[in-house]
Design an enzyme around this catalytic site. Structure first.
Site, short mmCIF file in Angstrom:
data_model
loop_
_atom_site.label_atom_id
_atom_site.label_comp_id
_atom_site.label_asym_id
_atom_site.label_seq_id
_atom_site.Cartn_x
_atom_site.Cartn_y
_atom_site.Cartn_z
CD GLU A 1 26.62 32.80 36.08
OE1 GLU A 1 26.96 31.80 35.43
OE2 GLU A 1 26.55 33.95 35.58
CG ASN B 1 27.31 37.88 41.10
OD1 ASN B 1 26.65 38.89 41.35
ND2 ASN B 1 27.87 37.67 39.91
CG HIS C 1 23.62 39.90 32.48
ND1 HIS C 1 24.56 40.81 32.04
CD2 HIS C 1 24.27 39.12 33.39
CE1 HIS C 1 25.72 40.58 32.65
NE2 HIS C 1 25.56 39.56 33.48
CD GLU D 1 27.89 39.46 36.41
OE1 GLU D 1 27.60 39.07 35.26
OE2 GLU D 1 28.52 38.75 37.22
CG ASP E 1 24.44 43.53 30.11
OD1 ASP E 1 23.48 42.83 30.48
OD2 ASP E 1 25.54 43.04 29.78
C1 XIL Z 1 31.68 37.13 31.00
C2 XIL Z 1 32.64 38.18 30.45
O1 XIL Z 1 31.93 39.34 30.15
C3 XIL Z 1 33.29 37.64 29.21
O2 XIL Z 1 34.29 38.55 28.76
C4 XIL Z 1 33.93 36.29 29.52
O3 XIL Z 1 34.48 35.74 28.45
C5 XIL Z 1 32.89 35.34 30.06
O4 XIL Z 1 32.31 35.90 31.19
N1 XIL Z 1 27.97 36.27 34.38
C6 XIL Z 1 29.13 36.53 35.05
C7 XIL Z 1 30.29 37.11 34.34
O5 XIL Z 1 29.18 36.36 36.28
O6 XIL Z 1 31.52 36.68 34.84
C8 XIL Z 1 30.22 36.85 32.85
O7 XIL Z 1 31.24 37.59 32.25
C9 XIL Z 1 28.88 37.22 32.31
C10 XIL Z 1 27.80 36.42 32.97
#
Ligand code: XIL
Length: 358
Positions: free
Chosen positions: A171, A213, A249, A279, A281
């Site tokens: 990020e 990422n 996401h 990631e 969802d």
């Molecule tokens: C999130 C986890 O799901 C949580 O449990 C944690 O507290 C914070 O991070 N992008 C990412 C992940 O790259 O590492 C994040 O994960 C969600 C957003």
């Protein structure tokens, strides 16, 4: 692809008892428990894992170390996936909350679970502005540079040879896509911190694939363009980078079009990069109508986005950001493939259909 090689490594390891590491390493967040052997995976082909393996792709989930010993959670993970990411256990803030006192226990537990079941692991994430230990905040630029180097050497060195890939930088691009995010790393180390991190990671674990990422750059738009430009210039400068993770996401009623994801993946692949959906969802709260309508919209989104990955030869993995709705990072929504009781949702069938090309 190294699925076969790693799977056979893992099968040999599966003779070992699950979670052979010390009990303290098996918990996480202070909940050490003795390892509970999980029920064997049923010999079914109706699993994401079997379907993905038939396509030569990895299918993954973000997992939490402390939950792996719970029978329903661990059993679902063991049955359905072949690629694990630590949801938080391998982040800097989790490993080294106290300077010099690194705790690898929970991350090691995930690695040993994965090996027991013939799975690969993606390390996540060496540098992320949201998981920086508090003690890092006050460092001078030169001390921060030394601390970042020590951190990457230590963590990537600890997992050397045991992870398939690392998210090296997470990020780093600003949400408006105008430039780099204004993090402590950028402020004190300059824009070059990204290249430095990749070089350090390559040195520490030459066998791991190294990924950038990010979120919000999955389809078309300013952020996606900026991520593309960043990767193109890193590659042009000879920075060792192998892949890009598109977090994905998304919402069932608000997501990039399949076509825009496909063309973005294609231009990233043309840079020579491996692409992961890293990631995924799919939120449903914004979808109107009945529960069934929400679940159907969610299924459709999962199915078509996974199908976009399968249509792209360089898209080698899809990872979901969690296992069941009982443990999602998205409060108040139900974005995952299994419900809170671990029953497969329609979305699971949607992903299976996509993996089988239906
Ligand atoms: C999130 C986890 O799901 C949580 O449990 C944690 O507290 C914070 O991070 N992008 C990412 C992940 O790259 O590492 C994040 O994960 C969600 C957003």
């Amino acid at each position: 692809m190294t699925v076969t090689k790693s799977a056979s490594r893992g099968r040999r390891a599966s003779l070992a008892v699950i979670c052979v590491v010390a009990a303290t390493a098996c918990g996480g967040r202070g909940s050490p428990t003795a390892a509970t052997p999980l029920p064997p995976s049923p010999p079914t082909t109706d699993t994401l894992r079997a379907a993905a393996q038939a396509t030569g792709r990895r299918i993954g989930a973000a997992v939490q170390s402390r939950l792996l010993n719970e029978a329903r959670y661990g059993g679902t993970v063991a049955r359905e996936f072949n690629y694990l990411t630590a949801e938080y256990e391998m982040k800097w803030g989790a490993i080294e909350a106290t300077r010099g006192a690194s705790d690898f226990g929970p991350g090691d537990n995930i690695v040993s679970f994965a090996r027991s079941y013939g799975m690969d692991v993606k390390g996540h994430a060496l540098l992320w502005h949201q998981s920086v230990p508090a003690w890092v905040g006050g460092l001078s630029p030169s001390d921060l540079r030394a601390a970042v180097a020590a951190h990457i050497r230590e963590v990537a060195g600890h997992y050397r040879g045991r992870v398939h890939a690392w998210d090296v930088v997470n990020e780093a691009v600003s949400d408006d896509g105008l430039g780099l995010r204004d993090t402590v790393f950028r402020q004190k180390l300059g824009d070059g911190y990204i290249a430095e991190a990749f070089r350090l990671a390559r040195e520490a674990d030459p066998g791991a694939l190294l990924f950038y990422n990010d979120y919000g750059g999955e389809g078309s738009g300013a952020k996606s363009n900026r991520v593309y430009d960043l990767l193109r210039s890193l590659i042009a400068d000879g920075v060792p980078i192998d892949g890009v993770g598109l977090q994905m996401h998304v919402s069932a009623n608000g997501r990039p079009s399949d076509g825009s994801i496909a063309s973005n993946m294609q231009r990233l692949a043309s840079l020579g990069l491996i692409v992961h959906i890293s990631e995924m969802d799919v939120k449903v709260n914004g979808v109107g109508g009945s529960i069934d309508q929400k679940l159907d919209a969610q299924k459709a989104a999962y199915k078509s986005i996974v199908a976009v990955c399968l249509a792209q030869p360089r898209c080698e993995a899809v990872t979901f950001w969690g296992v069941s709705d009982a443990h999602t990072w998205i409060a108040g929504d139900t974005p995952l493939l299994f419900d809170a009781q671990y029953a497969a949702k329609p979305a699971h069938a949607g992903v299976l259909d996509a993996l089988r090309g239906r």
